[in-house]
Write an enzyme that holds these catalytic residues in place. Structure first.
Site, mmCIF file in Angstrom:
data_model
loop_
_atom_site.group_PDB
_atom_site.id
_atom_site.type_symbol
_atom_site.label_atom_id
_atom_site.label_comp_id
_atom_site.label_asym_id
_atom_site.label_seq_id
_atom_site.Cartn_x
_atom_site.Cartn_y
_atom_site.Cartn_z
ATOM 1 N N HIS A 40 0.841 -1.209 0.000
ATOM 2 C CA HIS A 40 0.000 0.000 0.000
ATOM 3 C C HIS A 40 0.861 1.238 0.000
ATOM 4 O O HIS A 40 2.061 1.183 0.287
ATOM 5 C CB HIS A 40 -0.916 0.012 1.223
ATOM 6 C CG HIS A 40 -0.199 0.283 2.522
ATOM 7 N ND1 HIS A 40 0.610 -0.648 3.135
ATOM 8 C CD2 HIS A 40 -0.170 1.378 3.318
ATOM 9 C CE1 HIS A 40 1.109 -0.143 4.256
ATOM 10 N NE2 HIS A 40 0.657 1.084 4.395
ATOM 11 N N GLN A 55 0.394 5.798 0.721
ATOM 12 C CA GLN A 55 -0.461 6.805 1.333
ATOM 13 C C GLN A 55 -0.512 8.026 0.432
ATOM 14 O O GLN A 55 0.390 8.266 -0.376
ATOM 15 C CB GLN A 55 0.067 7.198 2.706
ATOM 16 C CG GLN A 55 0.144 6.028 3.668
ATOM 17 C CD GLN A 55 0.301 6.492 5.109
ATOM 18 O OE1 GLN A 55 -0.435 7.353 5.579
ATOM 19 N NE2 GLN A 55 1.274 5.927 5.794
ATOM 20 N N HIS A 78 8.960 13.810 -11.060
ATOM 21 C CA HIS A 78 9.981 12.807 -10.719
ATOM 22 C C HIS A 78 9.557 12.037 -9.481
ATOM 23 O O HIS A 78 8.726 12.500 -8.699
ATOM 24 C CB HIS A 78 11.351 13.469 -10.482
ATOM 25 C CG HIS A 78 11.355 14.492 -9.381
ATOM 26 N ND1 HIS A 78 10.931 15.804 -9.557
ATOM 27 C CD2 HIS A 78 11.709 14.393 -8.083
ATOM 28 C CE1 HIS A 78 11.039 16.462 -8.417
ATOM 29 N NE2 HIS A 78 11.498 15.636 -7.502
HETATM 30 O O1 LIG Z 1 0.827 6.328 8.819
HETATM 31 P P1 LIG Z 1 1.821 5.262 9.146
HETATM 32 O O2 LIG Z 1 2.284 4.480 7.963
HETATM 33 O O3 LIG Z 1 1.382 4.371 10.284
HETATM 34 O O4 LIG Z 1 3.076 6.066 9.713
HETATM 35 C C1 LIG Z 1 4.321 6.146 9.123
HETATM 36 O O5 LIG Z 1 4.386 7.148 8.120
HETATM 37 C C2 LIG Z 1 4.130 8.487 8.542
HETATM 38 C C3 LIG Z 1 4.305 9.412 7.375
HETATM 39 O O6 LIG Z 1 5.616 9.359 6.840
HETATM 40 C C4 LIG Z 1 5.049 8.881 9.699
HETATM 41 O O7 LIG Z 1 4.679 10.151 10.200
HETATM 42 C C5 LIG Z 1 4.997 7.852 10.828
HETATM 43 O O8 LIG Z 1 5.940 8.193 11.819
HETATM 44 C C6 LIG Z 1 5.308 6.475 10.244
HETATM 45 O O9 LIG Z 1 5.261 5.487 11.248
#
Ligand SMILES: O=P(O)(O)O[C@H]1O[C@H](CO)[C@@H](O)[C@H](O)[C@H]1O
Ligand SMILES: O=P(O)(O)O[C@H]1O[C@H](CO)[C@@H](O)[C@H](O)[C@H]1O
Lengths: 351, 351
Positions: free
Chosen positions: A166, A168, A299
């Site tokens: 996945h 985000q 990029h």
């Molecule tokens: O949202 P997640 O995947 O649990 O969290 C991860 O990515 C985030 C964004 O880079 C960070 O701030 C978190 O510290 C990390 O654990």
């Protein structure tokens, strides 16, 4: 003191995209490592596990049940760092105590219904579906938000808390630091040299070849001249593309192909599912959609932490946090190692 | 949408020292953590181990035998990232491929002969000896080098490969990124407001108190308004001090005291030897010794990674590397927790 050899003699290199420097001390690779050893990623991830909130049919933290999806699947992050409706902070009473409003949305996007797959092991058609969904989200969220950051944290080492493939997507009403920085440096480059920085850079790297990792008709991947992470790479289109959503049908297919080739090489390097954080940068959106963004070139950055083996990473700590990043092999050495690796994934190779 | 509450409503805060921003999303502390769990540091470190190259009497990688030292002990790093005599890189043929020379020295400084001690468990006199040695090294290396970076990586999580209490000193002929950045922002602040930035900042924090952790007549420690790491702190003198070596006898004693108090609170937070990277920043040296450095104010940064417990850290990864740092509790919440902790170390408290 003999003649200068980048792999023998420390030097600093300039990063024109971040306007900062990296210390390259390749002779340091010889030092023994007695520090932290990482756990390799689990090999026995169940394909489907209803207690994993990213799986088809699983129940998420907010009580919703995931559909039986069979391609990509996007949902709102149940613990978002950005929400659409936070109130404005109070007016700042002093220039050393400045706050500003932050509004946005955080989404999670599953790449595939199976938890035991990763991008390099997916088919080209499956990767293409991810690319199309990225473009769709960038259009949708980019209508109102100034910056839409697509990023993938892969592997526990990079703070990823779920093995299901996945990424985000965090969209915000402000330009984050890295976006502001790349906006400034790319704008200055275009003003000074009349050509977008990363378009000029890609052309030069295509000729010089020593930092090339993989290439095809539309794309190339290099270990940038100014790389910080040991096997950091930069994925660049050959033509001038401001935003991801402008990619043609053919460019999306060739992107799927070059991503699969790069990520297969990554996994093959230490024969492990290679951890990294990666993300896409393109021209800002929302209120910036009307502005001239010709200085921007689309990029993707890949920041992988491993240095010596599947279990020994590079730490960017004391000197890096307080002074300047330092690397232990030259970008040319890293590119050569990646270039020479097979393009068939070690897990699907005939024994 | 009610009225603004920093601990409930995400916002961004400006860091005037780095000219960038941090996203504060304190409501995110509620999310469950299913990611990587860190190994707590070993509790059974032998006081003296002749196979540890930092111990008195041990043999180092280069064959040298350490003296039977009984206070601090400084030696040249056997695998230095910076050496005094690297040749000049070739002239750059293109502005996107810029390299420059890097010369310097890397030293290691043991704080104490015992491997099972850390600064908070050392006596004030022993910490004072560390401070005096720091001042001595800054004078010695600062005679010729533009920047002398003292830093301590503590704990395996921060890339520290040896439990013996020690720091490093890397001196360079160039100003590293962080030094250049702080030089520019502090210079601009003095020009615009007529007072050094961090002197003005310390005075305001001493009045506002909500981010104060510990203070004494000469020093104060705050969780800065713009902190990125969960329990990041900034150690500041109350008077204007450009460089560490200018500290008076009394200020060195009170520094030993405030360091011990801060580091004891750190260890008490999760009842574990608290990992961090820390380092000192002061006005540049070498060729800058004659220049006007009145905009500089001496300070130490502490960057500790732990967030929720002795085994759960904050990862600065995808969004942080590609867009902007994000934190999960407000600096005021972090300061309050540290402020309320006892100043007696959990390991020496009567049971
Ligand atoms: O949202 P997640 O995947 O649990 O969290 C991860 O990515 C985030 C964004 O880079 C960070 O701030 C978190 O510290 C990390 O654990
Ligand atoms: O020299 P050490 O302590 O072995 O190395 C540690 O600190 C250095 C300076 O921050 C980093 O470059 C290394 O990655 C880290 O492991």
């Amino acid at each position: 003191v003999g003649s200068f050899q980048p792999s023998e003699h420390q030097h600093i290199r300039y990063n024109p995209l971040r306007d900062d420097w990296v210390l390259v001390s390749a002779h340091r690779m010889r030092r023994p490592w007695q520090g932290q050893v990482e756990k390799p990623p689990p090999e026995d991830i169940p394909r489907c596990d209803l207690s994993n909130p990213l799986c088809p049919g699983a129940t998420r933290a907010n009580g919703e049940v995931n559909p039986q999806y069979n391609s990509t699947f996007v949902f709102e992050n149940d613990f978002p760092a950005l929400q659409p409706d936070a109130p404005e902070p109070d007016v700042c009473d002093h220039p050393l105590f400045r706050a500003a409003s932050a509004r946005g949305v955080c989404k999670v996007m599953c790449f595939h219904p199976w938890s035991d797959l990763t991008l390099p092991l997916m088919s080209l058609a499956e990767i293409r579906a991810v690319i199309d969904k990225w473009a769709e989200l960038l259009v949708e969220l980019g209508t109102s938000y100034a910056w839409v950051q697509i990023f993938e944290n892969k592997g526990a080492m990079m703070g990823c808390s779920n093995p299901h493939p996945h990424c985000q997507v965090w969209a915000s009403n402000f330009l984050p630091n890295e976006a502001r920085l790349e906006d400034r440096t790319q704008r200055q480059h275009l003003e000074q040299r009349g050509v977008p920085m990363l378009l000029e850079y890609a052309r030069l790297e295509a000729q010089r070849k020593e930092r090339l990792v993989v290439e095809n008709a539309d794309w190339l991947v290099v270990v940038p001249y100014w790389a910080v992470w040991p096997f950091q790479t930069l994925l660049l289109p050959r033509r001038h593309v401001c935003r991801f959503q402008e990619l043609s049908d053919g460019e999306r297919d060739s992107l799927a192909s070059i991503m699969k080739r790069l990520l297969t090489k990554f996994d093959n390097l230490f024969e492990v599912s290679f951890p990294y954080s990666m993300g896409w940068h393109g021209a800002p959106t929302g209120p910036h959609l009307g502005a001239n963004c010709g200085h921007w070139q689309l990029h993707a950055h890949y920041y992988p932490p491993l240095l010596r083996s599947a279990t020994v990473r590079k730490f960017l700590v004391g000197y890096e946090l307080l002074a300047q990043a330092q690397r232990d092999l030259t970008p040319e050495q890293a590119a050569e190692r990646l270039r020479n690796l097979p393009e068939e994934h070690y897990r699907v190779r005939p024994q």
